[in-house]
Design an enzyme around this catalytic site. Structure first.
Site, PDB file in Angstrom:
ATOM      1  N   ASP A   1     109.437 107.336  42.368  1.00 28.65           N
ATOM      2  CA  ASP A   1     108.359 108.289  41.839  1.00 28.65           C
ATOM      3  C   ASP A   1     107.095 107.147  41.841  1.00 28.65           C
ATOM      4  O   ASP A   1     107.110 106.078  42.268  1.00 28.65           O
ATOM      5  CB  ASP A   1     108.683 108.840  40.524  1.00 28.65           C
ATOM      6  CG  ASP A   1     109.948 109.405  40.599  1.00 28.65           C
ATOM      7  OD1 ASP A   1     109.884 110.397  41.230  1.00 28.65           O
ATOM      8  OD2 ASP A   1     110.879 109.322  39.689  1.00 28.65           O
TER       9      ASP A   1
ATOM     10  N   HIS B   1     111.318 110.404  47.927  1.00 29.09           N
ATOM     11  CA  HIS B   1     111.012 111.077  46.424  1.00 29.09           C
ATOM     12  C   HIS B   1     112.367 111.221  45.741  1.00 29.09           C
ATOM     13  O   HIS B   1     112.183 111.575  44.461  1.00 29.09           O
ATOM     14  CB  HIS B   1     110.232 112.123  46.514  1.00 29.09           C
ATOM     15  CG  HIS B   1     108.899 112.230  45.703  1.00 29.09           C
ATOM     16  ND1 HIS B   1     108.982 111.578  44.193  1.00 29.09           N
ATOM     17  CD2 HIS B   1     107.633 112.521  45.556  1.00 29.09           C
ATOM     18  CE1 HIS B   1     108.030 111.901  43.624  1.00 29.09           C
ATOM     19  NE2 HIS B   1     107.167 112.258  44.310  1.00 29.09           N
TER      20      HIS B   1
END
Length: 456
Positions: free
Chosen positions: A431, A427
């Protein structure tokens, strides 16, 4: 005249600085031949054997089983008859053979000693006369004078491929073959042994073999309690260390998508028998999945990246790590430049890496350079999984089991073959938006396969 030669821990790869002694194959007092394995070692990537670089007798073992050894550290002492029989530095830079590796045989003529090549002018970093144990072993078996072989490796070093190419060129007669030759076929390549076909599972759409059961290395009962201990093996310890690094440093997130692979199932059923006869390997669903993935990565190259604190490094080469399970561990050999291979080429690579992974014959070269991981968890019936990312990559994608389900198509119910695909993502780099589009592209690629799709 007798002398003592130290054997040191070789440098296995640029990124590795140490290895663990798994077990000694020789004990003090045992005679040792040149290139004969003396111990097995374990790294974060593969198991390997360290061969002796001299003939002699093992005098002393300096490092015990289970101990971590830095590169260049002496691990044993061998007594030799000739004071100049070996050099400890050769072992430190020698290529290490994988456990159980075998070498090909290319003929059965007797060797003749041809005159060596003319001396060449020395160059900076010249390594033409630095031969690894693997190269020396092949040369001894094939009767090749290494002075005649032109090296293509770093600094002019002779590689295994150079020796085999020299043998195949017929420039020097070959010796040392173990296969018997007939008068009419003295130079014939021995036929490959016929391997009996193994029984495979018949349940499920793409279960290719019975799952392997881990073996307990050692155990001890606890008096008065209903439990026992299992000793942690060096490989399991390395896996634990790597997984901890991944989940500690990489903030994992994940998402899943459904794929209708009905057309793919029909395509594979049409081609698999002919492909098996032609190529000698199975045409698995994973080959089609890899093709769909690499084509999607071309559209979204940020998937093929790593985190570097102050920047994101996007890799140009698409090298796919495959998760290959064995009895007690998981290896991740790499298909290099997967985007440059067709479906048939990917199928051959998958079969080769999976087979050698289960047999413990993967080399260091097989394990390095992966840029993203694909895992065929559906091969043992999984329908949903949350894979751990292989550090320092950014994604790990799993292809789950294909199941028949009723689905609604144009307001009508039909039975279709459906599979889930699960994606773990870093992350820091990725995304939901970019990964959702990437998975949609993989889905589109898989669903675009039709009965007319070509493998070559």
């Amino acid at each position: 005249m007798k002398s003592l030669t130290e054997v040191v821990m070789p440098k296995l790869a640029e990124s590795l600085v140490s290895a663990m002694i798994d077990r000694w194959l020789k004990q003090p007092g045992d005679s040792i031949g040149m290139y004969e394995p003396i111990c097995e070692i374990i790294t974060n990537k593969v198991n390997a054997e360290i061969p002796s670089t001299v003939n002699g007798k093992l005098v002393s073992i300096l490092v015990g089983n289970g101990q971590e050894v830095p590169v260049g550290t002496p691990i044993c002492i061998i007594e030799t008859e000739d004071a100049n029989a070996g050099s400890t530095t050769d072992a430190a830079h020698a290529a290490v053979e994988p456990v159980g590796a075998t070498l090909p045989v290319y003929g059965s003529q007797k060797a003749t000693n041809a005159a060596p090549m003319a001396a060449e002018e020395p160059v900076e970093g010249d390594m033409r006369h630095r031969y690894s144990p693997a190269v020396q072993r092949i040369a001894a078996e094939q009767g090749v004078n290494l002075q005649q072989v032109r090296g293509t490796g770093l600094g002019g070093r002779v590689t295994r491929k150079d020796v085999l190419a020299f043998v195949a060129s017929g420039e020097q007669p070959v010796a040392g073959a173990t296969a018997a030759a007939t008068p009419t076929a003295a130079n014939a390549v021995p036929a490959a042994p016929v391997v009996p076909e193994q029984l495979v599972r018949t349940t499920g759409l793409h279960l290719s073999e019975t799952p392997r059961i881990p073996q307990i290395e050692a155990e001890s009962e606890i008096p008065g309690r209903g439990e026992y201990f299992i000793d942690i093996t060096p490989i399991r310890n390395a896996i634990a260390r790597n997984v901890k690094q991944s989940v500690t440093e990489i903030p994992h997130a994940w998402m899943m998508i459904e794929v209708d692979v009905t057309n793919l199932v029909q395509l594979r059923n049409k081609l698999k028998d002919e492909f098996k006869k032609r190529e000698g390997v199975n045409l698995t669903y994973l080959a089609f999945v890899l093709k769909a993935v690499v084509n999607a990565v071309k559209d979204y190259p940020i998937i093929n990246s790593t985190w570097a604190t102050d920047k994101i490094i996007v890799k140009r080469d698409i090298n796919i790590s495959l998760a290959v399970g064995t009895e007690d561990s998981v290896a991740t050999p790499v298909i290099k430049n997967a985007d440059q291979k067709n479906i048939a080429g990917l199928a051959r690579e998958i079969d080769d890496l999976a087979r050698r992974g289960r047999e413990g014959k993967l080399t260091m070269a097989d394990m390095g350079g992966g840029t993203l991981t694909v895992n065929n968890t559906g091969s043992f019936g999984s329908i949903l999984s949350y894979p751990t990312i292989v550090y320092p990559q950014a994604v790990n994608l799993t292809f789950e089991s294909i199941v028949k389900r009723p689905v609604v198509i144009n307001d009508m119910i039909g039975v279709r073959s459906i599979a889930n695909m699960c994606l773990s993502l870093d992350h820091r780099i990725l995304d939901g938006v970019i990964c959702g589009r990437f998975l949609q592209r993989v889905k589109e690629n898989l669903e675009s396969f039709s009965i007319e799709t070509k493998l070559y």
